[in-house]
Design an enzyme around this catalytic site. Structure first.
Site, PDB file in Angstrom:
ATOM      1  N   GLU A 273     -16.536 -35.677 -24.727  1.00 17.37           N
ATOM      2  CA  GLU A 273     -17.905 -35.272 -25.038  1.00 17.37           C
ATOM      3  C   GLU A 273     -18.867 -36.439 -24.852  1.00 17.37           C
ATOM      4  O   GLU A 273     -20.025 -36.241 -24.470  1.00 17.37           O
ATOM      5  CB  GLU A 273     -17.992 -34.736 -26.467  1.00 17.37           C
ATOM      6  CG  GLU A 273     -19.326 -34.064 -26.773  1.00 17.37           C
ATOM      7  CD  GLU A 273     -19.319 -33.310 -28.095  1.00 17.37           C
ATOM      8  OE1 GLU A 273     -18.880 -32.138 -28.108  1.00 17.37           O
ATOM      9  OE2 GLU A 273     -19.730 -33.894 -29.110  1.00 17.37           O
TER      10      GLU A 273
ATOM     11  N   HIS B 142      10.938 -35.186 -22.919  1.00 10.65           N
ATOM     12  CA  HIS B 142      11.559 -33.922 -22.528  1.00 10.65           C
ATOM     13  C   HIS B 142      10.508 -32.907 -22.095  1.00 10.65           C
ATOM     14  O   HIS B 142      10.794 -31.730 -21.980  1.00 10.65           O
ATOM     15  CB  HIS B 142      12.379 -33.370 -23.699  1.00 10.65           C
ATOM     16  CG  HIS B 142      13.359 -34.355 -24.232  1.00 10.65           C
ATOM     17  ND1 HIS B 142      14.581 -34.597 -23.641  1.00 10.65           N
ATOM     18  CD2 HIS B 142      13.290 -35.216 -25.288  1.00 10.65           C
ATOM     19  CE1 HIS B 142      15.227 -35.538 -24.312  1.00 10.65           C
ATOM     20  NE2 HIS B 142      14.470 -35.925 -25.313  1.00 10.65           N
TER      21      HIS B 142
ATOM     22  N   LYS C 128     -23.671 -23.195 -26.214  1.00  7.95           N
ATOM     23  CA  LYS C 128     -24.135 -22.502 -27.413  1.00  7.95           C
ATOM     24  C   LYS C 128     -25.244 -21.511 -27.073  1.00  7.95           C
ATOM     25  O   LYS C 128     -25.280 -20.383 -27.585  1.00  7.95           O
ATOM     26  CB  LYS C 128     -24.632 -23.514 -28.445  1.00  7.95           C
ATOM     27  CG  LYS C 128     -23.543 -24.373 -29.071  1.00  7.95           C
ATOM     28  CD  LYS C 128     -24.143 -25.370 -30.053  1.00  7.95           C
ATOM     29  CE  LYS C 128     -23.079 -26.248 -30.670  1.00  7.95           C
ATOM     30  NZ  LYS C 128     -23.652 -27.263 -31.589  1.00  7.95           N
TER      31      LYS C 128
END
Length: 528
Positions: free
Chosen positions: A322, A351, A455
């Site tokens: 950000e 793994h 937003k």
């Protein structure tokens, strides 16, 4: 490079901080002396820009505000007596409130004490507290912390179901600077309804952490909530862990918040030195710049070899991405900057994706985090002369060696143990490195226009949903999607309308779709 040369390079570039017993090894980043020399002017400018930032320079011109998370751990650096006193007073208020809650001097109506906490926040208001809780909360904390950090109904239900028998003993922290953050507002609304469903009064359980005189602050004041703590205008969400946002939930869990602040303060001091080899944040920023050619061309893979640091990479995702992920630089040029961050933990990743790191696309650099202390107390031997911790250490060193041998660079960060002081130092180190790197690449690391754009787009979808439902409720008969879009005044938003209606029908929200749901043009739509 042969073994002797590598050993010498390791010694030449090893950073050690005696007070924190902290090591930073950038010797497996393949920059040379010529690169370091060429970077000196940019680094010196970045040092000066950071100095100005700490003295109160307007670092976020979009919002005309200062950026002062550094002052939280050293109030004497604050640019005014008022800010200094506010920081000191808030910390004292956090400690006094925590003492009252832990002693049961402050308790919920009808119950002897608070036993649990729900923290309602999003982004930086959740990621920092989650990381700190996972890393250093006591195994048997005085209060158990739970999070509502999304507007996912099923996730909210899961948290509330776990607490349904203890809701009357649960303290609720609502964290939002503006008080209008939709995800936080939604979580608060749902939690309020849960209290009402049990005939409980929400206010005596509620605490607001918000901006002074924000909508949330005014609501908490008018409803008589238990307490209100400030979020400062000069603190961004991703750097808010050492404000009330992070310190209050940490203190309530029994974490020594003064030690977190002390570790951060000590690291801050180390990263103010205008000398690359004596400044760990500068070493990180320099390494990031080199590996990604100053353009973020390689991802940052964070591998902490300690279970309690599992969430560190998730916390760093927001802090780094950000802050640095920007379309424009400070001069208005289109640059598309950023560094992608991902990670899990060692040795789980032996793994998982270390196979690709070793032999696949070389589009990353690794950051390995080593913790010297295996556990509190003595470790049993799992074979003669070897403990589980020895294996973990061996796997870290083996991964570092295997990566370097195949031309994959890495940074190794070593701390003595996972403690409040070292966690504070880690947070401060990366905050400082991000700031320095932002200045090196000439971007504003302290605003987030892309987040704001998302937003606004979400708000537009919800407005469209409202208009579509009005159209359906006024209709006399089912109609095709094209007609719905036309009547809603949104002919170019037909795809969004289809997705809105599909979601509403799936949740039995008074919408009926007739036809083949997989062939949108065949659908007839009506209100139920």
């Amino acid at each position: 490079m042969d073994t002797a040369a590598l050993w010498q390079r390791y010694q030449d570039w090893l950073y050690y901080h005696e007070g924190l017993n902290f090591y930073l090894d950038v010797s497996r980043i393949r920059f040379d002396d010529a690169f370091v020399e060429a970077m000196q002017p940019q680094l010196e400018k970045a040092f000066k820009d950071m100095d100005a930032l700490e003295k109160g320079a307007i670092a976020n011109p979009d919002e005309n505000r200062m950026v002062g998370h550094y002052w939280l751990r050293d109030p004497d650096l604050a640019p005014s007596p008022e800010i200094r006193q506010e920081i000191i007073s808030t910390l004292e208020e956090i400690e006094a409130f925590t003492a009252k809650v832990h002693s049961s001097a402050m308790h919920p109506p009808g119950s002897f004490k608070f036993t649990d906490i729900i923290s309602i926040g999003i982004g930086g208001s959740a990621l920092g507290p989650q990381f700190v809780s996972e890393a250093i909360a006591p195994l048997s904390p005085p209060m158990v912390l739970h999070f509502i950090d999304n507007t996912d109904p099923a996730g909210i239900d899961a948290t509330l179901t776990r607490l349904q028998d203890r809701l009357d003993r649960t303290l609720v922290l609502v964290i939002s600077k503006s008080g209008g953050t939709p995800e936080t507002r939604n979580g608060m609304s749902e939690v309020k309804k849960a209290y009402e469903s049990q005939n409980l009064n929400f206010a005596p359980h509620a605490v607001a952490i918000t901006g002074r005189d924000s909508n949330l602050d005014q609501l908490a004041k008018s409803e008589g909530w238990l307490a209100r703590f400030p979020m400062y205008d000069w603190i961004g969400g991703r750097t808010s862990e050492m404000s009330a946002v992070g310190l209050l939930p940490a203190a309530l869990q029994g974490i020594n918040i003064r030690e977190i602040l002390a570790g951060a303060k000590e690291m801050d001091a180390a990263t103010r030195i205008h000398d690359i080899k004596k400044n760990p944040a500068a070493l990180l920023a320099l390494s990031w710049y080199f590996t990604g050619n100053g353009k973020g061309e390689k991802d940052m893979v964070v591998l902490p070899y300690k279970d309690s640091l599992l969430l560190f990479s998730r916390y760093l995702q927001q802090l780094v991405m950000e802050s640095l992920g920007k379309e424009k630089d400070l001069d208005g040029n289109t640059v598309h900057q950023g560094i992608a961050v991902y990670g899990n933990k060692g040795s789980t990743d032996q793994h998982a994706y270390v196979q690709q790191l070793r032999e696949g696309v070389a589009n990353f650099f690794a950051t390995l985090i080593e913790v010297l202390e295996d556990r509190k107390g003595t470790s049993p031997e799992i074979e003669p002369g070897v403990t589980s911790g020895d294996y973990l250490s061996g796997l870290l060193q083996g991964t570092r060696k295997a990566l370097y041998e195949n031309h994959r660079d890495s940074i190794t960060l070593t701390i003595p143990q996972v403690s409040p002081k070292t966690v504070g130092a880690l947070i401060a180190l990366y905050e400082r490195a991000v700031g320095l790197y932002g200045f090196l690449i000439n971007v504003n690391a302290y605003h987030q226009p892309g987040v704001e754009a998302g937003k606004k787009a979400a708000a537009a979808i919800l407005d469209l949903q409202k208009r579509v439902m009005e159209v359906l409720q006024e209709a006399d008969a089912p109609m095709p999607l094209t007609v719905v879009a036309q009547k809603a005044g949104a002919t170019e938003e037909i795809e969004a309308i289809y997705k809105i209606l599909r979601h509403l029908q799936a949740n039995k929200r008074h919408v009926v779709l007739q036809g083949n749901i997989g062939e949108p043009s065949s659908l007839m739509v009506s209100a139920s």
